[in-house]
Design an enzyme around this catalytic site. Structure first.
Site, PDB file in Angstrom:
ATOM      1  N   ASP A 114      56.784 -79.945  40.621  1.00  9.97           N
ATOM      2  CA  ASP A 114      57.136 -80.428  39.284  1.00  9.97           C
ATOM      3  C   ASP A 114      55.877 -80.458  38.406  1.00  9.97           C
ATOM      4  O   ASP A 114      55.119 -79.476  38.376  1.00  9.97           O
ATOM      5  CB  ASP A 114      57.808 -81.807  39.393  1.00  9.97           C
ATOM      6  CG  ASP A 114      58.472 -82.269  38.110  1.00  9.97           C
ATOM      7  OD1 ASP A 114      59.595 -81.844  37.838  1.00  9.97           O
ATOM      8  OD2 ASP A 114      57.837 -83.049  37.372  1.00  9.97           O
ATOM      9  N   ASP A 240      68.181 -77.364  43.894  1.00  8.46           N
ATOM     10  CA  ASP A 240      67.439 -77.929  42.767  1.00  8.46           C
ATOM     11  C   ASP A 240      68.179 -77.638  41.461  1.00  8.46           C
ATOM     12  O   ASP A 240      68.321 -76.475  41.058  1.00  8.46           O
ATOM     13  CB  ASP A 240      66.033 -77.334  42.719  1.00  8.46           C
ATOM     14  CG  ASP A 240      65.135 -77.980  41.685  1.00  8.46           C
ATOM     15  OD1 ASP A 240      65.635 -78.798  40.877  1.00  8.46           O
ATOM     16  OD2 ASP A 240      63.933 -77.674  41.668  1.00  8.46           O
ATOM     17  N   HIS A 270      65.720 -81.418  43.766  1.00  7.41           N
ATOM     18  CA  HIS A 270      64.438 -81.206  43.084  1.00  7.41           C
ATOM     19  C   HIS A 270      63.296 -81.926  43.786  1.00  7.41           C
ATOM     20  O   HIS A 270      62.203 -81.380  43.926  1.00  7.41           O
ATOM     21  CB  HIS A 270      64.562 -81.695  41.631  1.00  7.41           C
ATOM     22  CG  HIS A 270      63.337 -81.460  40.819  1.00  7.41           C
ATOM     23  ND1 HIS A 270      62.828 -80.198  40.582  1.00  7.41           N
ATOM     24  CD2 HIS A 270      62.501 -82.333  40.192  1.00  7.41           C
ATOM     25  CE1 HIS A 270      61.736 -80.301  39.828  1.00  7.41           C
ATOM     26  NE2 HIS A 270      61.520 -81.577  39.592  1.00  7.41           N
TER      27      HIS A 270
END
Length: 294
Positions: A114, A240, A270
């Site tokens: 991320d 995800d 995710h």
């Protein structure tokens, strides 16, 4: 820059998170990090709106390494500037550079996911000599192209929500069910909305036009990764909702990743470290040892 410090009692009795607290100073603020074990250095960077708690499952499996996981400012046990406008890409990058300098980190195996990817890979692009290997989990390197509507909605939601529901975001982006205790651990850094400026800011820092100051760092990171001759592992999850499928971008970009075995973490969303931490750590261990099949 005015900032808040989360009271320590917020972090009592968190599931599987009983690590010694460590801090470095940056602009009169404290940046917290986990630093466990000894050996080759693994530097693991979290994203939005998580913190080093996300990597707790890695540490028992990777106990033959020095495992380091900082909390970016605004997250976890690190201090939290109050005004969300005080957060920008350069601020976070400078604090990461300060962190690596203070700890004199070299020969690093970098693990990113991320926003940890936008910052960690951006930093790798500036200082590739610090890094020995790279492990890329669900992330991306945006260069200012027009953002898709769902992400624009996410930006507006995070910017204007009166008190960002942190654990709700973790829950939504996960594939499996998380316990109340684990969700509470993700809420722990934020006693109230005044502590959430960093979490509020991150989505709106994603470059959405070519003139964004962060774009030059993203471009440089792409250039460095495109000629990366050191070991690289791309390891995404299959459920995800946010960045699913972008593993193909990195495998196409990086010759070193194309040479590595193609792996996919099954039945994880995710925040794949939360749902499949031990499995991912096992892959990283084999990767460092050169035991993954090509």
């Amino acid at each position: 820059m005015k900032f808040l410090r989360t009271p320590t009692d917020r972090f009592k009795n968190l599931p599987d998170y009983r690590f010694k607290e460590n801090y470095v100073q940056f602009r009169e603020m404290q940046m917290h990090y986990v630093d466990e074990g000894a050996g080759e250095i693994i530097l693991a960077l979290h994203g939005e709106p998580s913190w080093s708690y996300l990597y707790r499952k890695f540490i028992p499996t990777l106990n033959n390494y020095r495992f380091i996981a900082p909390d970016f400012f605004g997250f976890g046990k690190s201090d939290k500037p109050i005004n969300w406008r005080d957060y920008n890409y350069q601020f976070h990058l400078d604090s990461l550079h300060n962190f690596c300098e203070k700890l004199d980190l070299k020969e690093i195996t970098l693990v990113v996911q991320d926003w940890g990817g936008l910052l960690g890979l951006g930093y790798l692009g500036q200082y590739p000599e610090r890094f020995k290997r790279v492990v890329i989990l669900n992330t991306f390197l945006p260069i200012g192209k027009k953002l898709k509507l769902p992400f624009k909605i996410w930006q507006l939601f995070s910017r204007y929500h009166p008190s960002l529901p942190v654990s709700g975001i973790i829950k939504y982006a996960s594939h499996g069910k998380l316990s109340k205790e684990v969700l509470a651990a993700y809420d722990a850094p934020y006693p109230n909305r005044k502590f959430k400026a960093g979490a509020k800011a991150f989505p709106n820092l994603v470059p959405s036009n070519p003139k964004d100051p962060a774009v030059s760092y993203m471009v440089k990171a792409r250039e460095v990764l495109a000629t990366w001759q050191k070991p690289a592992l791309v390891l995404f999850s299959d459920k995800d909702k946010v960045l699913g499928g972008l593993d193909r971008f990195f495998r196409k970009l990086m010759p070193a990743a194309r040479e590595q075995q193609t792996l996919m973490i099954k039945n994880a969303g995710h925040f794949l470290q939360e749902e499949k931490g031990e499995e991912i750590a096992t892959y990283i261990d084999a990767f460092i040892k050169g035991e993954l099949e090509i």
